[in-house]
Design a protein around this motif. Structure first.
Motif, PDB file in Angstrom:
ATOM      1  N   GLY A 177      -4.190  42.773 -45.003  1.00  0.00           N
ATOM      2  CA  GLY A 177      -3.033  42.982 -46.170  1.00  0.00           C
ATOM      3  C   GLY A 177      -1.900  43.885 -45.947  1.00  0.00           C
ATOM      4  O   GLY A 177      -0.732  43.871 -45.347  1.00  0.00           O
ATOM      5  N   ASP A 178      -2.781  45.441 -46.353  1.00  0.00           N
ATOM      6  CA  ASP A 178      -1.673  46.295 -46.554  1.00  0.00           C
ATOM      7  C   ASP A 178      -2.153  46.945 -45.306  1.00  0.00           C
ATOM      8  O   ASP A 178      -2.577  47.402 -44.384  1.00  0.00           O
ATOM      9  CB  ASP A 178      -2.228  47.320 -47.126  1.00  0.00           C
ATOM     10  N   VAL A 179      -0.646  47.743 -44.459  1.00  0.00           N
ATOM     11  CA  VAL A 179      -1.166  48.199 -43.771  1.00  0.00           C
ATOM     12  C   VAL A 179      -1.555  49.487 -43.245  1.00  0.00           C
ATOM     13  O   VAL A 179      -2.280  49.865 -42.752  1.00  0.00           O
ATOM     14  CB  VAL A 179       0.771  49.252 -43.294  1.00  0.00           C
ATOM     15  N   VAL A 180      -1.490  50.885 -44.735  1.00  0.00           N
ATOM     16  CA  VAL A 180      -2.504  51.499 -45.396  1.00  0.00           C
ATOM     17  C   VAL A 180      -3.175  51.809 -46.319  1.00  0.00           C
ATOM     18  O   VAL A 180      -2.425  50.839 -47.679  1.00  0.00           O
ATOM     19  CB  VAL A 180      -1.874  53.168 -44.523  1.00  0.00           C
ATOM     20  N   GLU A 181      -4.142  52.133 -46.582  1.00  0.00           N
ATOM     21  CA  GLU A 181      -5.091  52.158 -47.645  1.00  0.00           C
ATOM     22  C   GLU A 181      -5.665  54.046 -47.649  1.00  0.00           C
ATOM     23  O   GLU A 181      -5.836  54.546 -47.086  1.00  0.00           O
ATOM     24  CB  GLU A 181      -6.075  51.349 -47.889  1.00  0.00           C
ATOM     25  N   GLU A 182      -5.737  54.358 -49.047  1.00  0.00           N
ATOM     26  CA  GLU A 182      -6.623  55.208 -49.645  1.00  0.00           C
ATOM     27  C   GLU A 182      -8.022  54.843 -50.251  1.00  0.00           C
ATOM     28  O   GLU A 182      -7.778  54.645 -50.836  1.00  0.00           O
ATOM     29  CB  GLU A 182      -5.566  56.532 -50.065  1.00  0.00           C
ATOM     30  N   TRP A 183      -8.971  55.612 -48.974  1.00  0.00           N
ATOM     31  CA  TRP A 183     -10.257  55.886 -49.547  1.00  0.00           C
ATOM     32  C   TRP A 183     -10.635  56.834 -49.514  1.00  0.00           C
ATOM     33  O   TRP A 183     -10.277  58.047 -49.211  1.00  0.00           O
ATOM     34  CB  TRP A 183     -10.971  54.721 -48.364  1.00  0.00           C
TER      35      TRP A 183
END
Length: 367
Positions: A177-183
């Motif tokens: 879904g999203d272009v970027v995520e923070e993990w």
């Protein structure tokens, strides 16, 4: 059992190619044959034809295609190393390069002038690729001068284009879904982009990492990156919680801005010679260069606002991207850009037929 096969170098991989007509009809029987032929259960593959590295433990089963406009179909196999199984969930551009040359040399595709067009379908993923094999004066060459990063050896030039690569496995360019995520996993914090173009992959802009790590440094990152891969597999709908781990997909790697370095062959690369730094895994080992499917995904991510590649790139949004790998710089060109991604992504490769052989395959795996 004696099984005919041809060993072909494609780019920075070596692939044993099999004519489907010479093999068992079921995939499970083909898997058993490959496990035995490669000595897959042995971590050094000593009693088999495998090379005991992810880039030399590959195979493809090829047949003439019944699909209109397609010359050949191929089933790609990533054969286990120290594991008696085969991963069937991915594609390999380097092996596709090998298949293109082999198909022309075998007469599956008739030679047409100085360059012969070969259209291939990868049956693992339904990806369609188009190759242009150099056939000077209408002849198939045994040798050539085209080189690629990762080896100084020349080969027959092959231009390889991935057609409509977005969403080939998952049905979506951005399956999560999203272009970027923070993990954060196991203390490693990263911004991540999950993309399906060429192959599903997760690309990390990780704290304390540059994307220009040496292969020795990457050895220490295999287990952390595997954890990111396994979480991404669930987020991208490639597996369900608790399912058996697949280390072929998604691909996983680190990206960063351009940085001067030396290749594995000792050649100096300046920051001006590339646009982004990338280090990938191949299965559970550092990739000595970059898989072509991974290179496609990196190039497509460079076109996406907010992706970790575009943020690190010195040529954000550019349709030609120079990717720095441990082996050197590979240029990838995107064309026919649409809102859902490029329709064509092209790389220049080289291939050479190394030998044709009768492989002596044990009927069963030794205890």
């Amino acid at each position: 059992m004696h099984v005919p096969a041809t060993l072909v170098r494609g780019g920075t991989s070596k692939c044993w190619l099999f004519d489907e007509a010479e093999l068992p009809t079921s995939v499970s029987d083909i898997e058993a044959l490959l496990v035995n032929a490669y000595g897959a259960a042995d971590p050094v593959q000593l009693d088999g034809i495998g090379g005991a590295t992810p880039t030399t433990s590959k195979a493809a089963v090829v047949r003439p295609s019944g699909t209109p406009g397609v010359h050949v179909d191929y089933l790609f196999a990533q054969v286990g190393i120290g594991v008696g199984r085969v991963e069937w969930g991915s594609n390999c551009g380097n092996c596709a390069t090998a298949i293109a040359l082999w198909s022309v040399a075998r007469g599956l595709v008739p030679v047409s002038g100085d360059r012969t067009r070969v259209v291939m379908r990868n049956t693992n993923t339904d990806a369609v690729l188009e190759a242009e094999v150099d056939t000077p004066r209408g002849q198939v060459s045994e040798f050539g001068t085209q080189t690629v990063p990762g080896t100084r050896a020349g080969g027959v030039a092959v231009g390889l284009t991935f057609l409509n690569p977005a969403g080939g496995t998952t049905g979506a360019l951005l399956p999560a879904g999203d272009v970027v995520e923070e993990w954060e996993i196991g203390g490693l914090r990263a911004r991540v982009t999950m993309i399906d173009a060429g192959a599903p992959m997760i690309l990390l802009d990780a704290e304390g990492l540059s994307g220009a790590e040496s292969l020795r440094e990457m050895d220490d990152l295999v287990e952390p990156l595997r954890r990111f891969r396994h979480r991404a597999a669930e987020r991208m709908g490639l597996t369900s919680p608790g399912a058996a781990v697949n280390d072929a997909v998604p691909k996983v790697g680190i990206v960063g801005p351009p940085r001067a370095y030396r290749t594995q062959l000792g050649d100096a690369v300046s920051t001006a010679e590339h646009d982004v730094s990338v280090r990938m895994l191949s299965m559970n080992a550092p990739h000595p260069a970059i898989g072509l499917t991974s290179a496609v995904g990196v190039a497509v991510a460079n076109l996406l606002d907010g992706s970790v590649v575009r943020s690190a790139s010195s040529a954000p949004g550019a349709t030609e991207l120079r990717i720095a790998t441990a082996a050197g710089v590979i240029a990838v060109t995107s064309g026919d850009i649409t809102t859902s991604g490029p329709r064509r992504v092209t790389v220049r490769r080289a291939a050479r037929i190394l030998c044709a052989a009768d492989i002596v395959v044990p009927e069963s795996i030794p205890a």
